[in-house]
Design an enzyme around this catalytic site. Structure first.
Site, PDB file in Angstrom:
ATOM      1  N   ASP A 112       0.860  -1.182   0.000  1.00 49.65           N
ATOM      2  CA  ASP A 112       0.000   0.000   0.000  1.00 49.65           C
ATOM      3  C   ASP A 112       0.900   1.238   0.000  1.00 49.65           C
ATOM      4  O   ASP A 112       1.663   1.460   0.944  1.00 49.65           O
ATOM      5  CB  ASP A 112      -0.869  -0.036   1.268  1.00 49.65           C
ATOM      6  CG  ASP A 112      -2.219   0.603   1.063  1.00 49.65           C
ATOM      7  OD1 ASP A 112      -2.281   1.621   0.348  1.00 49.65           O
ATOM      8  OD2 ASP A 112      -3.206   0.100   1.636  1.00 49.65           O
ATOM      9  N   ASP A 215      -2.983   4.626  -2.512  1.00 51.09           N
ATOM     10  CA  ASP A 215      -3.929   5.286  -1.627  1.00 51.09           C
ATOM     11  C   ASP A 215      -4.296   6.665  -2.193  1.00 51.09           C
ATOM     12  O   ASP A 215      -3.405   7.436  -2.568  1.00 51.09           O
ATOM     13  CB  ASP A 215      -3.236   5.432  -0.262  1.00 51.09           C
ATOM     14  CG  ASP A 215      -4.175   5.844   0.849  1.00 51.09           C
ATOM     15  OD1 ASP A 215      -5.069   5.057   1.187  1.00 51.09           O
ATOM     16  OD2 ASP A 215      -4.003   6.950   1.398  1.00 51.09           O
ATOM     17  N   GLU A 296      -6.789   3.625  -5.772  1.00 49.94           N
ATOM     18  CA  GLU A 296      -7.999   4.025  -5.060  1.00 49.94           C
ATOM     19  C   GLU A 296      -8.366   5.409  -5.589  1.00 49.94           C
ATOM     20  O   GLU A 296      -7.824   6.412  -5.145  1.00 49.94           O
ATOM     21  CB  GLU A 296      -7.745   4.087  -3.549  1.00 49.94           C
ATOM     22  CG  GLU A 296      -9.011   4.457  -2.781  1.00 49.94           C
ATOM     23  CD  GLU A 296      -8.767   5.008  -1.380  1.00 49.94           C
ATOM     24  OE1 GLU A 296      -9.642   4.867  -0.530  1.00 49.94           O
ATOM     25  OE2 GLU A 296      -7.690   5.592  -1.130  1.00 49.94           O
ATOM     26  N   HIS A 358     -11.234  -2.099   3.959  1.00 54.30           N
ATOM     27  CA  HIS A 358     -11.086  -1.665   5.348  1.00 54.30           C
ATOM     28  C   HIS A 358     -11.751  -0.326   5.632  1.00 54.30           C
ATOM     29  O   HIS A 358     -11.578   0.229   6.716  1.00 54.30           O
ATOM     30  CB  HIS A 358      -9.599  -1.600   5.670  1.00 54.30           C
ATOM     31  CG  HIS A 358      -8.892  -0.579   4.815  1.00 54.30           C
ATOM     32  ND1 HIS A 358      -8.764  -0.723   3.446  1.00 54.30           N
ATOM     33  CD2 HIS A 358      -8.325   0.610   5.118  1.00 54.30           C
ATOM     34  CE1 HIS A 358      -8.152   0.338   2.953  1.00 54.30           C
ATOM     35  NE2 HIS A 358      -7.871   1.160   3.945  1.00 54.30           N
ATOM     36  N   ASP A 359     -12.445   0.238   4.662  1.00 60.77           N
ATOM     37  CA  ASP A 359     -13.089   1.546   4.852  1.00 60.77           C
ATOM     38  C   ASP A 359     -14.613   1.484   4.841  1.00 60.77           C
ATOM     39  O   ASP A 359     -15.260   2.483   5.146  1.00 60.77           O
ATOM     40  CB  ASP A 359     -12.659   2.517   3.738  1.00 60.77           C
ATOM     41  CG  ASP A 359     -11.194   2.917   3.845  1.00 60.77           C
ATOM     42  OD1 ASP A 359     -10.668   2.974   4.967  1.00 60.77           O
ATOM     43  OD2 ASP A 359     -10.579   3.168   2.789  1.00 60.77           O
TER      44      ASP A 359
HETATM   45  C1  GLC Z   1      -7.570   5.795   2.065  1.00 62.65           C
HETATM   46  C2  GLC Z   1      -7.502   4.585   2.940  1.00 62.65           C
HETATM   47  C3  GLC Z   1      -8.047   4.948   4.296  1.00 62.65           C
HETATM   48  C4  GLC Z   1      -7.182   6.047   4.881  1.00 62.65           C
HETATM   49  C5  GLC Z   1      -7.095   7.225   3.931  1.00 62.65           C
HETATM   50  C6  GLC Z   1      -5.985   8.141   4.331  1.00 62.65           C
HETATM   51  O1  GLC Z   1      -8.868   6.173   1.814  1.00 62.65           O
HETATM   52  O2  GLC Z   1      -8.167   3.502   2.348  1.00 62.65           O
HETATM   53  O3  GLC Z   1      -8.087   3.848   5.157  1.00 62.65           O
HETATM   54  O4  GLC Z   1      -7.716   6.454   6.105  1.00 62.65           O
HETATM   55  O5  GLC Z   1      -6.822   6.842   2.617  1.00 62.65           O
HETATM   56  O6  GLC Z   1      -4.746   7.575   4.047  1.00 62.65           O
END
Ligand code: GLC
Ligand code: CA
Length: 569
Positions: A112, A215, A296, A358-359
């Site tokens: 990640d 990310d 993402e 995980h979100d």
């Molecule tokens: C992304 C991740 C999340 C995190 C955010 C800040 O959305 O998936 O878990 O809190 O970025 O890094």
């Protein structure tokens, strides 16, 4: 090396055939009894993921949520050293062993890459913050306050609700943070930042990793005039994406009352310059063999998401299409969602799908807690593993782990800690992996960092291993079957609507010598479907344990929530 039939070694685009599995390291397996998952724990479970036989899950790659050095304000998404492992998870030696053991099993490893921001404890930021003329000052985004009251430089909000600017007493300026104030945003206009992150990428590729998940890659670059974002009212006409009637209410996805989004994020995301950053990254990946990436990218407009593949397929290899996990429980919603994305994708662009991460609230809980939930989970699994594109399975999804509803005093995620009860945060989908029933769930012998999820008695690996009709065994069978069916891992996609009831979703997957049809019954009633003109269907797989295998003529009956995979003769 374990010999098997996957032949992915040396295949440049192995990732198109792969089934990915997301591990949240803190919650997978604890080896040293501190209640927190760690790398040696993960190594011990690799055979569960893929031991080369169909007794194991059979996944081909793992995306690891971050395990780098971090003060854990956002549980690893605030990185203080990109090139080391946080001691709670292990050491670099443990990582090398993990990589070696994974590769031995032909499991690829994806890290990640969290580089929109660092931790405020990262040495880069500590230097940057130390004085206005520090050489690293410009590595982050520092601005003067506005007006007499020294108000923040503009009206931008952060993604965790609140202002995106924090005033730093020491040097009398504000810095930008798109998430927590402990997560200052890097300044991607600065060439030295790009080089430093490029070196991080090379550091891991040199060690042998196979790819990166990026990310929030859509927010790296910011408007250079730092203009105020327009108010929400002016942005209500959202473009593209799912129609409101096809979309789950936000509260079901995030387990919260949605907090008011006060503005349209016009000037702090999707800036054109970000594409150049991603092209630079891509040139680095391409200087190594067989590296992949997935982004993402969050946007309402599918065209905008698709633009991150690059005009020449020269940016991200894959982009998640998060609309899929926001669909209402309606065959038509899923069908329209996929059709839109298929239509939008530029030639050669490869989709990536997931039902959970995980979100968001775990899929099984998004679609209801009733007794049909398990049938729905089976149906969703068949869909995920048969769409055109690379499926990502979130840890625990294969055993039907549900969202945990945690009381306030157990919350750890900063969103929940700050906003409960308006927002419960994201802990509910991050509870420890359920290896077996009983205290600690086989995850840890110590008190676990988050409580265990619900219904541990049925929802655990040990129980489901021995039940041939379990969700776990369904995942295994499908994942191994998928490897043998080119139409699934490289074939084309086409929806079928003729002869199909409105509450069924049906599609054709076709490769050179193979045509498969997938029919998914989203209703709680039996449904007949007619596959006229498509040839003689032969049942290869059903999500319903009761359905017998064999040829079944042209008119096909699907049980409530049943999904079937047919080969056409
Ligand atoms: C992304 C991740 C999340 C995190 C955010 C800040 O959305 O998936 O878990 O809190 O970025 O890094
Ligand atoms: Ca541990």
């Amino acid at each position: 090396m374990i010999a098997d039939n996957r032949k992915m070694d040396g295949v440049e685009d192995w990732w198109k055939r792969a089934v990915f599995y997301q591990i949240y390291p803190r919650s997978y397996k604890d080896s040293n009894h501190d209640g927190i998952g760690d790398l040696p724990g993960i190594i011990a479970q690799l055979d569960y993921l893929n031991d080369g036989t169909d007794q194991s899950l059979g996944i081909d790659a793992i995306w690891f949520s971050p395990f780098f050095t971090s003060p854990d304000h956002d549980f690893g998404y605030d990185v203080a050293d990109y090139c080391d492992i946080d001691p709670r998870y292990g050491t670099l030696e443990d990582f090398d062993r993990l990589l070696e053991e994974a590769h031995k099993r032909e499991i690829r490893v994806m890290l990640d890459l969290v580089v929109n921001h660092t931790s405020d404890q990262h040495p880069w930021f500590m230097e940057s913050r130390s004085s206005r003329d520090n050489p690293k000052r410009d590595w982050y985004i520092w601005k003067e306050g506005r007006g007499k009251g020294n108000r923040p430089p503009n009206n931008w909000r952060n993604n965790f609700f609140g202002r995106a600017w924090n005033f730093d007493q020491l040097t009398g300026q504000y810095y930008l943070h798109s998430f927590l104030k402990e997560q200052p945003d890097l300044n991607w206009e600065n060439q030295a930042v790009r080089e430093a992150v490029g070196n991080v990428i090379r550091f891991w590729l040199d060690r042998g990793v196979d790819g990166f998940r990026l990310d929030v890659a859509h927010i790296y670059c910011k408007d250079q005039q730092f203009r105020d974002n327009p108010s929400l009212l002016r942005g209500l006409n959202r473009v593209g994406g799912l129609a409101p009637a096809d979309r789950l209410p936000l509260a079901n996805i995030m387990k919260k009352l949605s907090l008011p989004e006060l503005q349209v994020r016009k000037y702090n995301q999707h800036m054109p310059e970000t594409h150049n950053v991603l092209k630079e990254f891509r040139r680095i990946y391409d200087s190594y063999p067989a590296v992949t990436s997935v982004g993402e990218i969050v946007a309402d407009d599918p065209e905008l998401i698709a633009s991150y593949y690059g005009s020449n397929n020269d940016e991200l290899h894959m982009n998640f299409y998060f609309e899929l996990l926001q669909c209402r429980w309606k065959a038509g919603a899923f069908r329209r969602c996929i059709e839109l994305w298929e239509k939008t994708l530029p030639a050669g662009a490869w989709p990536a799908y997931t039902l959970s991460n995980h979100d968001v609230v775990r899929a099984l809980s998004r679609y209801g807690h009733d007794r049909d939930a398990d049938k729905r989970a089976r149906l969703l699994a068949l869909m995920l593993l048969t769409l055109r594109g690379t499926p990502f399975v979130y840890y625990g999804e294969e055993i039907g782990m549900k969202e945990a509803l945690l009381p306030k005093e157990k919350l750890k995620d900063p969103i929940g800690v700050k906003w409960y009860p308006l927002h419960r945060g994201r802990d509910g989908c991050r509870t420890p992996m359920q290896w077996k029933a009983g205290c600690g769930a086989g995850f840890s012998t110590a008190e676990t960092w988050l409580p265990l999820g619900p219904e541990l008695e049925q929802r655990n690996v040990q129980k489901q291993q021995s039940d041939s009709h379990s969700l776990l065994n369904l995942y295994k069978q499908l994942i191994w079957l998928r490897k043998t069916l080119p139409a699934l891992y490289e074939g084309s996609y086409r929806s079928i609507t003729d002869g199909i009831a409105e509450d069924c979703y049906c599609y054709l997957r076709q490769a050179e010598d193979q045509a498969l049809v997938i029919c998914l019954n989203f209703s709680s009633q039996q449904r007949q479907i007619i596959l006229s003109d498509l040839g003689q269907p032969q049942l290869l797989f059903s999500t319903s344990p009761a359905t017998a295998k064999g040829g079944i003529g042209q008119s096909l009956t699907l049980q409530p929530y049943e999904g079937c995979l047919y080969a056409l003769k």
